[in-house]
Each structure stands twice: as structure tokens, then as C-alpha cells.
Design a protein around this motif. Structure first.
Motif, PDB file in Angstrom:
ATOM      1  N   UNK A   2       0.606  -1.187  -0.139  1.00  0.00           N
ATOM      2  CA  UNK A   2      -0.065   0.062  -0.114  1.00  0.00           C
ATOM      3  C   UNK A   2       0.836   1.294   0.068  1.00  0.00           C
ATOM      4  N   UNK A   3       0.275   2.324  -0.485  1.00  0.00           N
ATOM      5  CA  UNK A   3       1.075   3.330  -0.859  1.00  0.00           C
ATOM      6  C   UNK A   3       0.228   4.802   0.028  1.00  0.00           C
ATOM      7  N   UNK A   4       1.031   5.641   0.662  1.00  0.00           N
ATOM      8  CA  UNK A   4       0.434   6.745   1.034  1.00  0.00           C
ATOM      9  C   UNK A   4       1.006   7.960   0.384  1.00  0.00           C
ATOM     10  N   UNK A   5       0.145   8.570  -0.317  1.00  0.00           N
ATOM     11  CA  UNK A   5       0.425   9.610  -1.379  1.00  0.00           C
ATOM     12  C   UNK A   5       0.578  11.142  -0.639  1.00  0.00           C
ATOM     13  N   UNK A   6       1.608  11.590  -0.764  1.00  0.00           N
ATOM     14  CA  UNK A   6       2.123  13.026  -0.224  1.00  0.00           C
ATOM     15  C   UNK A   6       2.207  14.109  -1.074  1.00  0.00           C
ATOM     16  N   UNK A   7       1.070  14.827  -1.435  1.00  0.00           N
ATOM     17  CA  UNK A   7       1.326  15.953  -2.530  1.00  0.00           C
ATOM     18  C   UNK A   7       2.136  16.909  -1.882  1.00  0.00           C
ATOM     19  N   UNK A   8       3.099  17.429  -2.509  1.00  0.00           N
ATOM     20  CA  UNK A   8       3.881  18.799  -2.047  1.00  0.00           C
ATOM     21  C   UNK A   8       4.155  19.743  -3.204  1.00  0.00           C
ATOM     22  N   UNK A   9       4.116  20.994  -2.729  1.00  0.00           N
ATOM     23  CA  UNK A   9       4.539  21.932  -3.621  1.00  0.00           C
ATOM     24  C   UNK A   9       5.645  22.510  -2.990  1.00  0.00           C
ATOM     25  N   UNK A  10       6.389  21.890  -2.312  1.00  0.00           N
ATOM     26  CA  UNK A  10       7.689  22.343  -1.710  1.00  0.00           C
ATOM     27  C   UNK A  10       7.683  23.366  -0.769  1.00  0.00           C
ATOM     28  N   UNK A  11       6.457  23.510  -0.159  1.00  0.00           N
ATOM     29  CA  UNK A  11       6.442  24.444   0.942  1.00  0.00           C
ATOM     30  C   UNK A  11       6.645  23.839   2.454  1.00  0.00           C
ATOM     31  N   UNK A  33       4.924   8.181  -0.770  1.00  0.00           N
ATOM     32  CA  UNK A  33       4.993   8.745  -2.477  1.00  0.00           C
ATOM     33  C   UNK A  33       4.877  10.092  -2.222  1.00  0.00           C
ATOM     34  N   UNK A  34       5.938  10.883  -2.340  1.00  0.00           N
ATOM     35  CA  UNK A  34       5.996  12.520  -2.566  1.00  0.00           C
ATOM     36  C   UNK A  34       5.349  12.627  -4.012  1.00  0.00           C
ATOM     37  N   UNK A  59      10.785  19.905 -11.177  1.00  0.00           N
ATOM     38  CA  UNK A  59      10.046  19.059 -10.374  1.00  0.00           C
ATOM     39  C   UNK A  59      10.752  17.803  -9.925  1.00  0.00           C
ATOM     40  N   UNK A  60      11.556  17.069 -10.618  1.00  0.00           N
ATOM     41  CA  UNK A  60      12.230  16.064  -9.977  1.00  0.00           C
ATOM     42  C   UNK A  60      13.406  16.512  -9.080  1.00  0.00           C
ATOM     43  N   UNK A  61      13.989  17.462  -9.503  1.00  0.00           N
ATOM     44  CA  UNK A  61      14.892  17.930  -8.589  1.00  0.00           C
ATOM     45  C   UNK A  61      14.563  18.356  -7.360  1.00  0.00           C
ATOM     46  N   UNK A  62      13.495  19.374  -7.284  1.00  0.00           N
ATOM     47  CA  UNK A  62      12.899  19.458  -5.877  1.00  0.00           C
ATOM     48  C   UNK A  62      12.483  18.203  -4.929  1.00  0.00           C
ATOM     49  N   UNK A  63      11.837  17.446  -5.861  1.00  0.00           N
ATOM     50  CA  UNK A  63      11.282  15.985  -5.211  1.00  0.00           C
ATOM     51  C   UNK A  63      12.483  14.974  -4.599  1.00  0.00           C
ATOM     52  N   UNK A  81      10.339   5.649   1.022  1.00  0.00           N
ATOM     53  CA  UNK A  81      10.368   7.010   0.483  1.00  0.00           C
ATOM     54  C   UNK A  81      10.375   7.001  -1.058  1.00  0.00           C
ATOM     55  N   UNK A  82       9.302   7.192  -1.864  1.00  0.00           N
ATOM     56  CA  UNK A  82       9.368   7.345  -3.389  1.00  0.00           C
ATOM     57  C   UNK A  82       8.826   8.780  -3.602  1.00  0.00           C
ATOM     58  N   UNK A  83       8.966   8.872  -5.249  1.00  0.00           N
ATOM     59  CA  UNK A  83       8.215  10.220  -5.580  1.00  0.00           C
ATOM     60  C   UNK A  83       7.793  10.012  -6.857  1.00  0.00           C
ATOM     61  N   UNK A  84       6.965  10.752  -7.374  1.00  0.00           N
ATOM     62  CA  UNK A  84       6.383  10.944  -8.655  1.00  0.00           C
ATOM     63  C   UNK A  84       6.324  12.308  -8.925  1.00  0.00           C
ATOM     64  N   UNK A  85       6.658  12.644 -10.209  1.00  0.00           N
ATOM     65  CA  UNK A  85       6.470  13.954 -10.895  1.00  0.00           C
ATOM     66  C   UNK A  85       5.544  13.790 -12.137  1.00  0.00           C
ATOM     67  N   UNK A  86       4.438  14.605 -12.013  1.00  0.00           N
ATOM     68  CA  UNK A  86       3.330  14.464 -12.887  1.00  0.00           C
ATOM     69  C   UNK A  86       2.847  15.780 -13.649  1.00  0.00           C
ATOM     70  N   UNK A  87       2.531  15.680 -14.772  1.00  0.00           N
ATOM     71  CA  UNK A  87       2.126  16.619 -15.474  1.00  0.00           C
ATOM     72  C   UNK A  87       0.308  16.667 -15.570  1.00  0.00           C
TER      73      UNK A  87
END
Length: 269
Positions: A2-11, A33-34, A59-63, A81-87
Motif C-alpha cells: 500500500x501507498x500513502x500519497x504526499x502531495x507537495x509544492x515544496x512548501x 510517495x511524494x 519538479x524532479x530535482x525538488x522532489x 520513500x518514493x516520488x512521482x513527478x506528473x503533468x
């Protein structure tokens, strides 16, 4: 897994939500998942490719920076810890991710009283709550990151949620070993507390529902939360819920009462 999604705008607000989620669920078999979404502005096809590449790289660099920060803060959780950059727009991206993966929860940050009006009235978080049918915890940026000890489940008139809808809450209670306190705020002056309480089950998840009279739902809920030292409020979004009224344009002073406590929003199926 299972995954927990963590939306981020880097704030700082988004980072606080990440810390809250890892502190609460870090010992569980989940991956965090960031998620950062970006919008490519309208342009010519040649410029569009160039701008898209720049935005994605940024986006990827900040993630990666956020992931490394959290890995340093929680070394034992670094492999989770994982990350996803998406348009795309955030709510649309999260909706697609919840369909593609076994997502247990979304945890998002909010910015406090002034930001809460925007939060409920059309911001990214409000769109996510409306359009993504997944359990969501919103985390005010001003709170101390800690495991909840007292959890309130606010119940609406004539609506008893199923155990399936309440399953995410059951998990949080189990993980945190918190005290669950279901409550119904009775604003019906013509009804006695006893008769009003008969509108729903006397027990939810094995806990007695407390019936509290107040002239205003949010004022009664705020008083209950203060008296019982509630540090996580749970509300259920359904077509007749008080929470839906906030989404559709509630009073800003009432919304401000939610600005100092994490909020778990469940969706009636």
C-alpha cells in the motif's frame, strides 16, 4: 504494498504534512510517495516541449531534495520513500494515481485560518477532497508533529457510516492506540438529547456516541474537541453532511475552527 500519497509544492506546510504521515504510519508496511504536479502553459509546439522538459526537471530535482531531507530526518524509513513527478492538475493526477496503485491514504498540508477559506473554497486541497474518493488527512502547518491520543468522529443527523467507510479510521486508531470519541452535535431545539440520539446507532466501532447540544454545529464541536483534548478530527463527506456545506461555501469563521487540528476526511461510498 500500500501507498500513502504526499502531495507537495515544496512548501513548509507540505513538509509538515509529510512529517506527520511518516511519524504516524512509519512502522506500517507502506511506501510514502511524494507527488508533485505541474502545469505546462499553452504555447507553440516547439516551445511546449522545451518548457515541459524544464518544468519536469525542476519538479524532479525538488522532489529529490524533499526525499533526501525526509530520509535524513527519518533514516530508518528511507527505503519507504518514493516520488512521482506528473503533468496535470493535482486532483486529476491524484485520482489517476489512486486508480493505478493500492493507495491507502492521502496526506496534505494546509496553511491555517486565512488559507482555510481558500482551502475549502476552490484550492487544490478542496478540489482533491471533492474529486478524489480516497481517505485524506489535512495537516495544519502550525501543529506539533505527534501521534494522536484522542480522536473525534463527528457524526451527522440520520447518518450512520458503515464499517467499510470507517476502515481507515479504524486503522489510525489501531496504529496510534488512540482513544476514539464519536460525537453528535444536536442543534434541534425541539428534540430532547435522547430522541435526537436515536437518529443513529448508539455505538460506532464499539464506542458509545456522545450527544452534545449546541446552537451551532461547529461551536459545539469546537467545545467538545477542547474539553476532550482532541488532536485528530474525523468527518465523513456525504451528500447531506455538514462538511459538504463547507465545501459549497461555508462561513469563514466556522471554517477557521478547523484550522488548528488535523482533519481526517472519509468518503461515503
Amino acid at each position: 504494498m500500500k501507498k500513502i500519497l504526499l502531495p507537495t509544492d515544496f512548501s513548509d506546510s507540505a513538509r509538515k504534512a509529510c512529517e506527520y504521515a511518516i511519524n504516524l504510519f512509519g512502522d506500517e508496511p507502506v511506501n510514502f510517495v511524494l507527488v508533485n504536479s505541474y502545469i505546462v502553459p499553452a504555447s507553440t509546439s516547439e516551445m511546449l516541449i522545451s518548457i515541459s522538459d524544464v518544468l519536469r526537471q525542476n519538479s524532479i530535482e525538488n522532489l529529490l531534495t524533499e526525499r533526501n531531507f525526509l530520509a535524513a530526518l527519518y533514516p530508518s524509513k528511507s527505503k519507504q520513500l518514493e516520488y512521482i513527478s506528473t503533468n496535470g492538475y493535482l486532483d486529476t493526477c491524484l485520482h489517476e494515481l489512486t486508480k493505478q496503485h493500492d493507495v491507502q491514504l492521502i496526506v496534505m498540508g494546509t496553511t491555517g485560518a486565512s488559507g482555510l477559506k481558500k482551502f475549502f473554497m476552490g484550492s487544490n486541497a478542496a478540489k482533491v477532497l471533492r474529486n478524489v474518493k480516497c481517505p485524506i488527512i489535512t495537516v495544519p502547518h502550525t501543529i506539533e508533529v505527534k501521534t494522536p491520543t484522542n480522536i473525534c468522529l463527528a457524526l451527522d443527523d440520520n447518518f450512520t457510516p458503515s464499517n467499510e467507510v470507517l476502515e481507515p479510521l479504524t486503522e489510525v486508531v489501531r496504529i496510534s492506540n488512540a482513544n476514539l470519541k464519536p460525537v453528535h452535535i444536536d442543534v434541534n431545539e425541539s428534540a430532547t438529547a435522547a430522541s435526537s440520539a436515536n437518529n443513529f446507532e448508539h455505538e460506532v466501532l464499539g464506542h458509545e456516541v456522545q450527544n452534545v447540544h449546541s446552537e451551532n454545529v461547529m461551536e459545539g464541536l469546537q467545545a467538545f474537541n477542547t474539553e476532550n483534548q482532541i488532536d485528530l478530527l474525523t468527518m465523513i463527506h456525504h451528500k447531506r453532511s455538514f462538511l459538504r456545506g463547507l465545501f459549497d461555501g461555508g462561513n469563514s469563521s466556522e471554517m477557521a475552527m478547523l484550522s488548528n487540528i488535523p482533519l481526517l476526511v472519509l468518503h461515503d461510498k
